[in-house]
Scaffold this active site. Structure first.
Site, PDB file in Angstrom:
ATOM      1  N   ALA A 168     142.256  16.982 -17.236  1.00  0.00           N
ATOM      2  CA  ALA A 168     141.788  17.825 -16.132  1.00  0.00           C
ATOM      3  C   ALA A 168     140.941  16.955 -15.204  1.00  0.00           C
ATOM      4  O   ALA A 168     139.785  17.258 -14.906  1.00  0.00           O
ATOM      5  CB  ALA A 168     141.019  19.047 -16.642  1.00  0.00           C
TER       6      ALA A 168
ATOM      7  N   HIS B  67     136.051  11.233 -13.016  1.00  0.00           N
ATOM      8  CA  HIS B  67     136.868  10.411 -13.917  1.00  0.00           C
ATOM      9  C   HIS B  67     137.465   9.219 -13.154  1.00  0.00           C
ATOM     10  O   HIS B  67     137.492   8.096 -13.654  1.00  0.00           O
ATOM     11  CB  HIS B  67     138.040  11.228 -14.481  1.00  0.00           C
ATOM     12  CG  HIS B  67     137.647  12.395 -15.330  1.00  0.00           C
ATOM     13  ND1 HIS B  67     137.887  13.691 -14.974  1.00  0.00           N
ATOM     14  CD2 HIS B  67     137.041  12.455 -16.543  1.00  0.00           C
ATOM     15  CE1 HIS B  67     137.467  14.511 -15.918  1.00  0.00           C
ATOM     16  NE2 HIS B  67     136.938  13.790 -16.885  1.00  0.00           N
TER      17      HIS B  67
ATOM     18  N   GLN C 147     125.784  11.880 -24.730  1.00  0.00           N
ATOM     19  CA  GLN C 147     127.029  11.326 -25.281  1.00  0.00           C
ATOM     20  C   GLN C 147     127.027   9.798 -25.216  1.00  0.00           C
ATOM     21  O   GLN C 147     127.276   9.113 -26.207  1.00  0.00           O
ATOM     22  CB  GLN C 147     128.215  11.899 -24.509  1.00  0.00           C
ATOM     23  CG  GLN C 147     129.547  11.286 -24.874  1.00  0.00           C
ATOM     24  CD  GLN C 147     130.693  12.083 -24.270  1.00  0.00           C
ATOM     25  OE1 GLN C 147     131.097  13.113 -24.806  1.00  0.00           O
ATOM     26  NE2 GLN C 147     131.228  11.639 -23.157  1.00  0.00           N
TER      27      GLN C 147
HETATM   28  P1  AMP Z   1     135.545  14.331 -20.196  1.00  0.00           P
HETATM   29  O1  AMP Z   1     136.980  14.322 -19.784  1.00  0.00           O
HETATM   30  O2  AMP Z   1     134.769  15.480 -19.664  1.00  0.00           O
HETATM   31  O3  AMP Z   1     135.372  14.102 -21.662  1.00  0.00           O
HETATM   32  O4  AMP Z   1     134.884  13.060 -19.484  1.00  0.00           O
HETATM   33  C1  AMP Z   1     135.414  11.781 -19.651  1.00  0.00           C
HETATM   34  C2  AMP Z   1     134.433  10.784 -19.083  1.00  0.00           C
HETATM   35  O5  AMP Z   1     134.208  11.041 -17.706  1.00  0.00           O
HETATM   36  C3  AMP Z   1     133.057  10.850 -19.794  1.00  0.00           C
HETATM   37  O6  AMP Z   1     132.562   9.532 -19.975  1.00  0.00           O
HETATM   38  C4  AMP Z   1     132.232  11.616 -18.792  1.00  0.00           C
HETATM   39  O7  AMP Z   1     130.843  11.333 -18.876  1.00  0.00           O
HETATM   40  C5  AMP Z   1     132.807  11.136 -17.478  1.00  0.00           C
HETATM   41  N1  AMP Z   1     132.516  12.088 -16.408  1.00  0.00           N
HETATM   42  C6  AMP Z   1     132.697  13.431 -16.452  1.00  0.00           C
HETATM   43  N2  AMP Z   1     132.272  13.986 -15.313  1.00  0.00           N
HETATM   44  C7  AMP Z   1     131.798  12.988 -14.539  1.00  0.00           C
HETATM   45  C8  AMP Z   1     131.210  12.912 -13.239  1.00  0.00           C
HETATM   46  N3  AMP Z   1     131.000  14.011 -12.496  1.00  0.00           N
HETATM   47  N4  AMP Z   1     130.836  11.703 -12.756  1.00  0.00           N
HETATM   48  C9  AMP Z   1     131.022  10.581 -13.493  1.00  0.00           C
HETATM   49  N5  AMP Z   1     131.579  10.576 -14.727  1.00  0.00           N
HETATM   50  C10 AMP Z   1     131.958  11.758 -15.237  1.00  0.00           C
END
Ligand code: AMP
Length: 282
Positions: free
Chosen positions: A32, A37, A155
């Protein structure tokens, strides 16, 4: 030793790049995808010769089965977005590739209490699941650099602890949070917000900004109370608002004795749980 990477195509590609002396950057995600990302992907592509982005909705980190079920999934759209960045390798494994039946993937390390506070207090077992999947993905991809977002402060702090404890040969790069125009941190969960709550949720960033400007001007308890009021009066339900030491994640009472302070908020916007943070002092 048995090799549990069943994805031979991935293994072959990575071996080829390694044999050429190329550095490998890795961005684990749950799909998503949004601009946050993609910022991680671009940072990896800038720093490393080859970038791998994984898409895997990890069941072991969801303490609420309904949350897992409702988690947005759109693999074709994600692949298209990643292709536009010019990324070399997309890794979208199936459940048995990550958790083979004949392999114990649990990670037995002491997380030094980092997993018990903040998110950990509200989502029991969540960080065990995160540590388990990230360790497994690192074992498969064996990157030189791991890219994670500051958005999930606890995290990356726990993953840094994992890397240091196991002396893993990977460097951790933390990338600042990407935000929407009104300050709302980008999140896959934002897709499920109503237009009304998307607007209201901007109060989270406003409140973090307030925490930053108030730190050191009045007692922490007063700052927290006022922050709670801000979130509540905007129509959100705060779960926690904490000012913690960025290394230990323990609450700060006397700011002057800490070098690194972070403000973290978790709040419900309707039935969507949002988290965000800001470094208040470093
Ligand atoms: P997730 O798919 O939510 O598990 O996120 C995957 C990676 O993207 C993790 O390292 C998150 O911290 C990073 N991430 C999620 N949202 C953001 C954002 N708004 N800005 C920067 N990195 C993000």
């Amino acid at each position: 030793m048995q090799n549990f990477v069943h994805n031979e195509a991935l293994e072959r590609k990575l071996e080829f790049h390694r044999s050429k002396g190329r550095t490998i950057g890795f961005v684990p995600t749950m799909g998503a995808l949004h601009a946050g990302h993609l910022k991680l992907v671009r940072a990896s592509m800038k720093k490393c010769d080859v970038t791998v982005c994984s898409i895997f909705v990890n069941p072991t980190q969801f303490n609420d089965p309904k949350d897992l079920q409702k988690y947005p999934r759109n693999l074709e759209r994600d692949k298209a977005l990643l292709k536009e960045t010019g990324l070399q390798i997309i890794f979208a494994p199936g459940i048995r590739e990550i958790y083979p039946k004949n392999l114990d993937t649990t990670v037995h390390i002491d997380l030094a209490g980092l997993d018990k506070t903040l998110e950990g207090a509200f989502r029991p077992g969540h960080f065990e699941g995160v540590v388990q999947v990230v360790k497994r993905l690192l074992d498969i991809v064996r990157p030189d650099v791991l890219f994670m977002g500051q958005k999930d402060f606890q995290q990356f702090t726990i993953i840094r602890h994992l890397i240091n404890t196991l002396k893993l040969r990977v460097q951790l790069e933390v990338i600042p949070t990407e935000r929407e125009a009104g300050g709302l941190a980008m999140s896959s969960r934002n897709e499920r917000l109503t237009r009304e709550f998307r607007k209201k949720a901007e109060v989270i960033f406003e409140t973090l900004t307030y925490l930053k400007s108030s730190l050191g001007t009045k007692p922490i308890s007063n700052i927290r109370d006022e922050a709670l009021k801000k979130i509540t009066s905007a129509g959100l339900k705060p779960e926690y608002i904490e000012l913690v030491d960025g290394h230990t994640l323990q609450p700060v009472n006397v700011p002057v004795i800490h070098h690194y302070i972070v403000g973290l908020i978790a709040a419900w916007a309707g039935d969507i749980r949002l988290i965000d943070n800001m470094i208040l002092k470093e």
